[in-house]
Design a protein around this motif. Structure first.
Motif, short mmCIF file in Angstrom:
data_model
loop_
_atom_site.label_atom_id
_atom_site.label_comp_id
_atom_site.label_asym_id
_atom_site.label_seq_id
_atom_site.Cartn_x
_atom_site.Cartn_y
_atom_site.Cartn_z
N PHE A 33 -6.17 11.17 51.69
CA PHE A 33 -4.81 11.67 51.93
C PHE A 33 -4.58 11.89 53.44
O PHE A 33 -5.52 12.15 54.18
N LYS A 37 -1.14 16.50 55.26
CA LYS A 37 -0.88 16.91 53.88
C LYS A 37 -2.05 17.73 53.33
O LYS A 37 -1.86 18.74 52.65
N ARG A 40 -2.13 21.34 54.60
CA ARG A 40 -1.17 22.27 54.01
C ARG A 40 -1.79 23.13 52.91
O ARG A 40 -1.30 24.22 52.59
N LEU A 41 -2.84 22.61 52.30
CA LEU A 41 -3.47 23.33 51.19
C LEU A 41 -4.32 24.50 51.66
O LEU A 41 -4.65 25.39 50.88
N LEU A 44 -2.70 27.99 51.34
CA LEU A 44 -2.23 28.18 49.97
C LEU A 44 -3.39 28.41 49.01
O LEU A 44 -3.36 29.33 48.18
N MET A 45 -4.40 27.59 49.11
CA MET A 45 -5.53 27.66 48.18
C MET A 45 -6.66 28.53 48.71
O MET A 45 -7.59 28.85 47.96
N PHE A 47 -8.63 27.53 51.31
CA PHE A 47 -9.72 26.63 51.68
C PHE A 47 -10.08 26.85 53.14
O PHE A 47 -9.39 26.39 54.05
N ARG A 160 -10.56 15.49 46.62
CA ARG A 160 -9.88 16.65 47.19
C ARG A 160 -9.46 17.64 46.11
O ARG A 160 -9.14 18.79 46.40
N ASN A 161 -9.44 17.20 44.86
CA ASN A 161 -9.12 18.08 43.75
C ASN A 161 -10.17 19.16 43.56
O ASN A 161 -9.86 20.27 43.16
N GLN A 235 -4.01 20.85 36.73
CA GLN A 235 -2.77 21.31 36.10
C GLN A 235 -3.05 21.95 34.74
O GLN A 235 -2.51 23.00 34.40
N PHE A 238 -4.86 25.33 35.24
CA PHE A 238 -3.92 26.34 35.74
C PHE A 238 -3.03 26.85 34.60
O PHE A 238 -2.86 28.07 34.43
N MET A 242 -2.91 30.74 33.13
CA MET A 242 -1.68 31.55 33.16
C MET A 242 -1.22 31.95 31.77
O MET A 242 -0.63 33.01 31.57
N PHE A 274 -4.44 30.92 45.26
CA PHE A 274 -3.11 30.84 44.64
C PHE A 274 -3.15 31.37 43.21
O PHE A 274 -2.30 32.15 42.79
N LYS A 278 -1.21 34.61 41.48
CA LYS A 278 -0.29 34.47 40.34
C LYS A 278 -0.74 35.32 39.16
O LYS A 278 0.09 35.86 38.41
N ILE B 11 7.91 17.97 52.05
CA ILE B 11 6.57 17.86 51.43
C ILE B 11 6.17 16.40 51.26
O ILE B 11 5.03 16.02 51.54
N SER B 31 -0.22 17.62 41.50
CA SER B 31 -0.37 19.04 41.16
C SER B 31 -0.43 19.92 42.41
O SER B 31 0.10 21.04 42.41
N PHE B 32 -1.04 19.44 43.47
CA PHE B 32 -1.07 20.23 44.70
C PHE B 32 0.32 20.29 45.34
O PHE B 32 0.68 21.29 45.97
N LEU B 35 2.18 23.16 43.82
CA LEU B 35 1.81 24.48 44.35
C LEU B 35 2.41 24.69 45.74
O LEU B 35 2.88 25.79 46.07
N THR B 36 2.40 23.63 46.55
CA THR B 36 3.02 23.72 47.88
C THR B 36 4.51 24.01 47.73
O THR B 36 5.09 24.85 48.45
N SER B 39 5.19 27.60 46.70
CA SER B 39 5.00 28.49 47.85
C SER B 39 6.21 28.44 48.77
O SER B 39 6.70 29.48 49.25
N ILE B 49 7.99 33.11 41.51
CA ILE B 49 7.98 32.20 40.36
C ILE B 49 6.81 32.56 39.45
O ILE B 49 5.66 32.64 39.88
N GLY B 51 3.81 32.42 37.03
CA GLY B 51 2.75 31.44 36.91
C GLY B 51 2.90 30.54 35.70
O GLY B 51 2.58 29.35 35.74
N GLN B 52 3.41 31.10 34.60
CA GLN B 52 3.57 30.30 33.39
C GLN B 52 4.69 29.27 33.51
O GLN B 52 4.76 28.34 32.70
N ILE B 54 5.01 27.38 36.10
CA ILE B 54 4.55 26.29 36.97
C ILE B 54 3.97 25.19 36.08
O ILE B 54 2.75 25.01 35.96
#
Lengths: 354, 75
Positions: A33, A37, A40-41, A44-45, A47, A160-161, A235, A238, A242, A274, A278, B11, B31-32, B35-36, B39, B49, B51-52, B54
């Motif tokens: 990637f 880009k 940016r993670l 957020l994550m 990392f 990257r996942n 996905q 996650f 949740m 993240f 949440k 994005i 999927s990333f 999340l971006t 945010s 937002i 979590g459920q 998303i």
């Protein structure tokens, strides 16, 4: 299902982390990637950096190092250890059990039980539940729950996942009888129909490793991994977390008769920053009562993230103070589990390097 | 205040989000990216937002994302 126990306590927690540090900034160029880009993670994550074992280091190496440290410092006597419960998904061998390898390397007594349990992100809770059950036996007074994984060795460095969040590590949690201990409440649930959300497709008996399963392939979105590598459907995981974790925690607190506000710390497994934020929002828990700083400092080492969380964020306080804590783990299986108990008065609670 | 379209263009500038109604199926958001996007939506609109919420179906089109923003709470 709900489970409960009486007359047990955690008496010490030691986390063992590889000294080798790998930094996200240095790894960003490994991925297909665009660097911008990928970067940016980072916030957020969470990392930042993670602990990765050197080539050839196995789960038993980390566990032996940790237990030997306790023996050498007089924090544990070999003759007092009646059982080892090792929770790992990266055993040294298919056979013998790695817990037996550890027993042999440390020359522990023969009059003991060594158990391997194949579990991951909920492995801290599962190891504790097994220890609590063993402690109901008159002949068992002290159990070492070992959580350990070296899954970086099964994760593609071009994925990257998964790779940015993976960490390696081990922990030793001593559990023993405590006649004055309060009631411990737990909940555990599993759903094997969702088993493919987190898997290593090849390498077992169903699909043995071959030259073909070692060849990296594009997953369609730019991640390169082989069938011998760990694969995670982010996905799906996650969404599962949740949906299932917040009601489990609320139900556990209700069944224990404990108000959410009376829980001092929510010490959860750490998949990424993240997701922890949440979960805190969903449970209406302040961020500072649910620490989420493990992935950014050490990476996600499956069931080791909770003991790491405890040692890093509460550490020395747990020698003199006592807290009402809620542990929760969720992941491979899929499995989700939580424990509500008092924690404090520990003999040790620290992190050491391997 | 940025529009949803402007955030999406920031994005994944390589795609034209004004012409698709299936951002996920068309491979425009992974999927990333979701999340971006969450945010950035939270920061831009001062919302939180759930979590459920998303899930892919809430991110298939500009209309779906705007609907999610309207349903989300202000902390």
């Amino acid at each position: 299902m709900n489970l409960d126990y009486l007359g047990k306590r955690i008496s010490g927690i030691l986390t063992i982390l590889p000294a080798n540090v790998s930094r996200f900034d240095d790894e960003a160029g490994n991925y297909t990637f665009p660097r911008e880009k990928t970067m940016r993670l980072k916030p957020l994550m969470g990392f930042e950096e993670h602990r990765i074992v050197e080539d050839g280091v196995c789960v038993s190496d980390l566990c032996v190092h940790g237990l030997r440290s306790l023996f050498d410092r007089g924090l544990l006597r070999k003759e007092d250890l009646d059982a080892i419960v090792l929770v790992t998904q990266s055993p040294d061998h298919f056979m013998p059990p790695t817990s037996n390898v550890i027993q042999g390397l440390l020359e522990l007594k023969r009059d003991m039980i060594c158990l391997d349990i194949n579990q991951g992100c909920a492995g801290f809770e599962i190891g504790l539940l097994q220890a609590f059950a063993l402690l109901d036996q008159a002949s068992i007074n002290k159990v070492a729950v070992l959580n350990a994984d070296v899954l970086s060795r099964k994760t593609s460095r071009q994925d990257r996942n998964s790779f940015p969040l993976i960490g390696d590590g081990a922990s030793v949690t001593l559990v023993e009888k405590d006649p004055s201990g309060g009631r411990i409440h737990a909940n555990i649930q599993m759903d094997g129909t969702l088993r493919n959300a987190l898997t290593i497709p090849a390498g077992g008996f169903r699909q043995p490793s071959t030259a073909a399963t070692a060849v990296p392939e594009d997953d369609g979105s730019g991640n390169l991994r082989a069938k011998d590598h760990l694969v995670m459907n982010g996905q799906d995981v996650f969404g599962f977390v949740m949906t299932e974790v917040p009601p489990m925690i609320q139900s556990l607190a209700a069944s224990a008769g404990v108000a959410m506000a009376d829980i001092d710390w929510f010490l959860f497994h750490q998949p990424n920053k993240f997701m922890i934020q949440k979960l805190a929002e969903k449970l209406e828990v302040p961020y500072d009562k649910m620490p989420g700083n493990i992935v950014e400092k050490f990476g996600n080492a499956s069931g080791v993230t909770i003991p790491t969380n405890v040692c890093l964020n509460l550490g020395a306080r747990l020698k003199d103070e006592r807290f009402k804590v809620c542990f929760a783990g969720f992941g491979v299986g899929l499995t989700w589990s939580s424990i509500l108990m008092d924690l404090g008065g520990l003999d040790f609670c620290e992190i050491i390097d391997y | 205040m940025k529009s949803v379209l402007e955030i999406l263009n920031g994005i994944r500038p390589e795609f034209d989000f004004s012409t698709s109604q299936a951002f996920i199926a068309d491979g425009m958001l992974d999927s990333f990216d979701l999340l971006t996007l969450v945010s950035e939506l939270e920061a831009e609109y001062g919302i939180r937002i759930d979590g459920q919420a998303i899930v892919p179906e809430n991110f298939v089109s500009i209309e779906a994302i705007e609907g999610l923003v309207r349903k989300s709470v202000r902390p």
